[in-house]
Design a protein around this motif. Structure first.
Motif, PDB file in Angstrom:
ATOM      1  N   VAL A 122      50.156  37.866  15.901  1.00  0.00           N
ATOM      2  CA  VAL A 122      48.899  37.695  16.614  1.00  0.00           C
ATOM      3  C   VAL A 122      47.816  38.362  15.773  1.00  0.00           C
ATOM      4  CG1 VAL A 122      47.618  38.354  18.700  1.00  0.00           C
ATOM      5  CG2 VAL A 122      50.003  37.612  18.886  1.00  0.00           C
ATOM      6  N   ARG A 123      46.685  37.704  15.652  1.00  0.00           N
ATOM      7  CA  ARG A 123      45.562  38.285  14.896  1.00  0.00           C
ATOM      8  C   ARG A 123      44.887  39.348  15.755  1.00  0.00           C
ATOM      9  NH1 ARG A 123      45.647  32.792  13.672  1.00  0.00           N
ATOM     10  NH2 ARG A 123      45.931  32.389  11.444  1.00  0.00           N
ATOM     11  N   ALA A 124      44.888  40.581  15.277  1.00  0.00           N
ATOM     12  CA  ALA A 124      44.392  41.715  16.060  1.00  0.00           C
ATOM     13  C   ALA A 124      42.937  41.546  16.462  1.00  0.00           C
ATOM     14  CB  ALA A 124      44.593  43.013  15.278  1.00  0.00           C
ATOM     15  N   ALA A 125      42.092  41.113  15.554  1.00  0.00           N
ATOM     16  CA  ALA A 125      40.672  40.963  15.865  1.00  0.00           C
ATOM     17  C   ALA A 125      40.457  39.906  16.944  1.00  0.00           C
ATOM     18  CB  ALA A 125      39.887  40.613  14.602  1.00  0.00           C
ATOM     19  N   GLN A 126      41.234  38.829  16.890  1.00  0.00           N
ATOM     20  CA  GLN A 126      41.122  37.779  17.896  1.00  0.00           C
ATOM     21  C   GLN A 126      41.608  38.291  19.254  1.00  0.00           C
ATOM     22  OE1 GLN A 126      43.525  34.239  17.248  1.00  0.00           O
ATOM     23  NE2 GLN A 126      41.836  32.965  17.961  1.00  0.00           N
ATOM     24  N   LEU A 127      42.704  39.034  19.270  1.00  0.00           N
ATOM     25  CA  LEU A 127      43.209  39.607  20.518  1.00  0.00           C
ATOM     26  C   LEU A 127      42.189  40.558  21.119  1.00  0.00           C
ATOM     27  CD1 LEU A 127      45.377  40.165  22.656  1.00  0.00           C
ATOM     28  CD2 LEU A 127      46.397  41.817  21.064  1.00  0.00           C
ATOM     29  N   ARG A 128      41.617  41.398  20.299  1.00  0.00           N
ATOM     30  CA  ARG A 128      40.623  42.357  20.782  1.00  0.00           C
ATOM     31  C   ARG A 128      39.403  41.631  21.364  1.00  0.00           C
ATOM     32  NH1 ARG A 128      36.301  45.148  19.400  1.00  0.00           N
ATOM     33  NH2 ARG A 128      36.151  47.316  20.069  1.00  0.00           N
ATOM     34  N   VAL A 130      39.315  38.614  22.692  1.00  0.00           N
ATOM     35  CA  VAL A 130      39.721  38.008  23.967  1.00  0.00           C
ATOM     36  C   VAL A 130      39.812  39.084  25.049  1.00  0.00           C
ATOM     37  CG1 VAL A 130      41.625  36.863  25.164  1.00  0.00           C
ATOM     38  CG2 VAL A 130      40.858  36.003  22.954  1.00  0.00           C
ATOM     39  N   LEU A 131      40.357  40.243  24.711  1.00  0.00           N
ATOM     40  CA  LEU A 131      40.458  41.337  25.682  1.00  0.00           C
ATOM     41  C   LEU A 131      39.089  41.764  26.184  1.00  0.00           C
ATOM     42  CD1 LEU A 131      43.235  43.508  24.083  1.00  0.00           C
ATOM     43  CD2 LEU A 131      43.209  42.676  26.439  1.00  0.00           C
ATOM     44  N   ILE A 132      38.155  41.904  25.274  1.00  0.00           N
ATOM     45  CA  ILE A 132      36.795  42.338  25.665  1.00  0.00           C
ATOM     46  C   ILE A 132      36.118  41.290  26.519  1.00  0.00           C
ATOM     47  CG2 ILE A 132      34.502  42.871  24.746  1.00  0.00           C
ATOM     48  CD1 ILE A 132      36.052  44.323  22.431  1.00  0.00           C
ATOM     49  N   SER A 133      36.222  40.011  26.138  1.00  0.00           N
ATOM     50  CA  SER A 133      35.580  38.970  26.941  1.00  0.00           C
ATOM     51  C   SER A 133      36.285  38.768  28.274  1.00  0.00           C
ATOM     52  CB  SER A 133      35.518  37.647  26.158  1.00  0.00           C
ATOM     53  OG  SER A 133      36.795  37.098  25.999  1.00  0.00           O
ATOM     54  N   SER A 134      37.613  38.915  28.330  1.00  0.00           N
ATOM     55  CA  SER A 134      38.318  38.740  29.595  1.00  0.00           C
ATOM     56  C   SER A 134      38.054  39.915  30.541  1.00  0.00           C
ATOM     57  CB  SER A 134      39.817  38.556  29.385  1.00  0.00           C
ATOM     58  OG  SER A 134      40.419  39.733  28.932  1.00  0.00           O
ATOM     59  N   ARG A 135      37.819  41.082  29.988  1.00  0.00           N
ATOM     60  CA  ARG A 135      37.520  42.240  30.846  1.00  0.00           C
ATOM     61  C   ARG A 135      36.202  41.996  31.583  1.00  0.00           C
ATOM     62  NH1 ARG A 135      36.931  47.913  28.033  1.00  0.00           N
ATOM     63  NH2 ARG A 135      35.092  46.883  27.262  1.00  0.00           N
TER      64      ARG A 135
END
Length: 139
Positions: A122-128, A130-135
């Motif tokens: 998983v690409r860390a920057a992409q996961l981060r 998505v996490l910020i926008s989903s929060r």
């Protein structure tokens, strides 16, 4: 007998069942609980056109989602609250993550998204991201 994704099976994925693997050696891991983890997984898979990299789902208990990152990646990013990180070489505690085989009986673990030759992690920057926008959208 077909060899669909067995050809692309990294050596840290067991041939059958499931096995524990030490985080920080083969991969780092970001763990998110329950529905939040499922939402993040769906969004990252959608953003990656179905090739998001390895995400393991725990079917029992807290229904954890494990997003597997390249070794050393977890410490290169700041992560939002509610996200657990495993794999930093500086950690005092060793953490083992359950990894299922690509097929067969792997209960209570299963692949939500499998590693591929083009996206082995998983690409860390992409996961981060998505996490910020989903929060923002889940609160």
């Amino acid at each position: 007998m077909t060899m669909t994704n067995a050809i692309h099976r990294p050596d840290w994925i067991p041939a059958s069942g499931h096995q524990l693997r030490l985080a920080g050696v083969y991969f780092d891991a970001v763990r998110i609980e329950g529905v939040r983890g499922e939402v993040v997984a769906e969004r990252i898979i959608e953003a990656a056109d179905g090739d998001a990299g390895p995400v393991v789902c725990e079917a029992a208990g807290f229904r954890w989602m494990y997003f597997l990152l390249a070794p050393g990646e977890v410490r290169n990013h700041s992560w939002p609250l509610g996200v657990q990180r495993f794999g930093s070489r500086g950690d005092r505690a060793l953490t083992y993550i359950g990894i299922p085989a690509l097929d067969g009986n792997t209960w209570p673990l299963r692949w939500y998204s499998e590693p591929t030759p083009t996206t082995p992690y998983v690409r860390a920057a992409q996961l981060r991201a998505v996490l910020i926008s989903s929060r923002r959208t889940m609160t």
